[in-house]
Design an enzyme around this catalytic site. Structure first.
Site, short mmCIF file in Angstrom:
data_model
loop_
_atom_site.label_atom_id
_atom_site.label_comp_id
_atom_site.label_asym_id
_atom_site.label_seq_id
_atom_site.Cartn_x
_atom_site.Cartn_y
_atom_site.Cartn_z
N HIS A 143 11.45 1.31 1.54
CA HIS A 143 11.17 -0.08 1.90
C HIS A 143 12.26 -0.61 2.83
CE1 HIS A 143 7.97 -0.29 -1.00
NE2 HIS A 143 8.72 -0.35 -2.07
N THR A 193 1.98 3.12 -2.49
CA THR A 193 1.51 4.16 -3.41
C THR A 193 0.35 4.92 -2.78
OG1 THR A 193 2.01 2.52 -5.12
CG2 THR A 193 0.88 4.53 -5.83
N TRP A 194 -0.52 4.18 -2.14
CA TRP A 194 -1.70 4.77 -1.48
C TRP A 194 -1.27 5.66 -0.31
CZ3 TRP A 194 -5.82 1.50 1.61
CH2 TRP A 194 -6.97 2.27 1.79
N GLY A 251 -6.48 -3.29 -5.88
CA GLY A 251 -6.64 -2.56 -4.62
C GLY A 251 -7.71 -3.14 -3.73
N GLY A 303 0.81 -1.21 0.00
CA GLY A 303 0.00 0.00 0.00
C GLY A 303 0.85 1.27 0.00
N ARG A 345 0.39 -5.17 5.22
CA ARG A 345 -0.76 -5.81 4.57
C ARG A 345 -0.65 -7.31 4.73
NH1 ARG A 345 -1.90 -5.12 -1.95
NH2 ARG A 345 -4.10 -5.72 -1.92
P1 A3P Z 1 -3.06 -5.19 -5.75
O1 A3P Z 1 -1.97 -5.72 -6.60
O2 A3P Z 1 -3.56 -6.19 -4.76
O3 A3P Z 1 -4.17 -4.57 -6.51
P2 A3P Z 1 2.50 -0.74 -3.45
O4 A3P Z 1 1.94 0.61 -3.65
O5 A3P Z 1 3.09 -0.95 -2.09
O6 A3P Z 1 3.40 -1.13 -4.56
O7 A3P Z 1 1.27 -1.74 -3.46
C1 A3P Z 1 0.52 -1.95 -4.61
C2 A3P Z 1 -0.83 -2.46 -4.20
O8 A3P Z 1 -1.62 -1.39 -3.67
C3 A3P Z 1 -1.60 -2.99 -5.41
O9 A3P Z 1 -2.44 -4.02 -4.86
C4 A3P Z 1 -2.38 -1.76 -5.83
O10 A3P Z 1 -3.48 -2.05 -6.64
C5 A3P Z 1 -2.78 -1.21 -4.47
N1 A3P Z 1 -3.12 0.22 -4.53
C6 A3P Z 1 -2.55 1.19 -5.29
N2 A3P Z 1 -3.15 2.35 -5.09
C7 A3P Z 1 -4.14 2.14 -4.18
C8 A3P Z 1 -5.13 2.99 -3.58
N3 A3P Z 1 -5.22 4.26 -3.89
N4 A3P Z 1 -5.99 2.43 -2.70
C9 A3P Z 1 -5.90 1.11 -2.38
N5 A3P Z 1 -4.99 0.26 -2.92
C10 A3P Z 1 -4.11 0.77 -3.80
#
Ligand code: A3P
Length: 297
Positions: free
Chosen positions: A102, A46-47, A264, A44, A124
């Site tokens: 990370h 990016t979020w 997501g 998560g 997560r």
């Molecule tokens: P999924 O592959 O399960 O969809 P990171 O950002 O740590 O690389 O993690 C990527 C994961 O966070 C992906 O999960 C992505 O789809 C999800 N993600 C990206 N943006 C998000 C948001 N705004 N809200 C919730 N999940 C998000």
């Protein structure tokens, strides 16, 4: 991932990340007010970057001109062990003090852990992390890498031999730090953030020193930030649908921004892993986290 992994201070890295980690350990100097957004990959990041950026910049930009609408969240908040290594003078738009990393807690540059700067960690469920990582690496692989069968990738993951792995040790490092230094380290679970975004957004804002006032709350600012950073909104922005960002390890040096937005969702592991694989990861998680007080429910 066909690149060799190197073990350093208990965690696995590919060469260019390890270079970045060591460079940060040797050179990074924390400035007062810096905020560090930490995570295991695919948890998560990016979020969390988008949310923290939106919180910190909410009074600098009109909602219709926030950089998050035109820039990928990773371009709004630099990565300590990647972007700083490439350009030690880097900072986010507007010279913000937000950093993402990370790097495991025990390997963070001393100037961070010895400071009183705020650290936020997002974690997560390992099952969803593995599946997200699998899809992400496949995306990279489409450009350059040869395939590893999922069974092998799963086995390696369970053994901790994955980028920045073992995940459990990564999570526990920050979890323990959050118990020992609750004023410095905030620990958030992706699943909780999804289930109660309002509560966790307000907590995050307060923790990093940008609390939302009652007036802002009554104006619906909390909801606006949540919407701006929602998966639906971010993943449908042109910059995240068709844009690319620099990535040293992919062919042509560019990575599709959409690789960071897949589904997501909570529990998507069920669409890829067998129930035996799910159980195996749950058992490892239970054993590793036993006695820590941390669970993934
Ligand atoms: P999924 O592959 O399960 O969809 P990171 O950002 O740590 O690389 O993690 C990527 C994961 O966070 C992906 O999960 C992505 O789809 C999800 N993600 C990206 N943006 C998000 C948001 N705004 N809200 C919730 N999940 C998000």
């Amino acid at each position: 991932w066909k690149k060799p992994l190197y073990l350093y201070q208990g965690f696995w890295y590919i060469a260019f990340q390890l270079e970045g980690v060591i460079f940060a350990q040797q050179n990074f100097q924390t400035q007062p007010g810096d905020i560090f957004l930490c995570s295991f990959p695919k948890s998560g990041t990016t979020w969390l970057k988008a949310l923290a950026f939106a919180i910190v910049t909410r009074n600098r930009f009109d909602p219709s001109s926030n950089p998050l609408l035109t820039k990928q969240p990773h371009d709004c908040v630099p990565f300590l062990e990647m972007d700083y290594f490439e350009n030690p003078a880097i900072s986010g738009p507007g010279g913000l003090s937000l950093w993402a990393t990370h790097i495991p807690y025990a390997s963070l540059p001393k100037s961070i852990t010895d400071s009183s700067c705020k650290i936020v960690y997002i974690c997560r469920d390992p099952k969803d992390v593995f599946v997200s990582l699998w899809h992400y690496l496949n995306k990279l692989r489409a450009d350059k890498f040869e395939g590893t069968p999922i069974e092998r990738a799963f086995e390696l993951y369970c053994n901790g031999s994955s980028l920045y792995g073992p995940q459990w040790d990564h999570v526990l490092g920050y979890w323990k730090a959050s118990l020992e230094r609750p004023n410095q380290v905030l620990f958030i679970q992706y699943e909780d953030m999804k289930k109660d975004s309002i509560f966790h957004l307000k907590k995050l804002a307060e923790f990093i020193g940008y609390p939302l006032s009652l007036e802002e709350e009554s104006e619906g600012r909390v909801q606006k930030i949540i919407e701006l950073c929602s998966f639906e909104n971010l993943s449908n922005l042109e910059v995240n649908k068709t844009g690319k960002r620099t990535h040293r390890e992919v062919e042509g040096g560019k990575m599709d921004n959409n690789a960071y937005f897949r589904k997501g969702e909570i529990g998507d592991w069920k669409n890829l892993l067998t129930s035996e694989m799910g159980e195996k990861l749950d058992n490892i998680t239970e054993k590793k986290l036993s006695g820590s007080g941390l669970t993934f429910s």
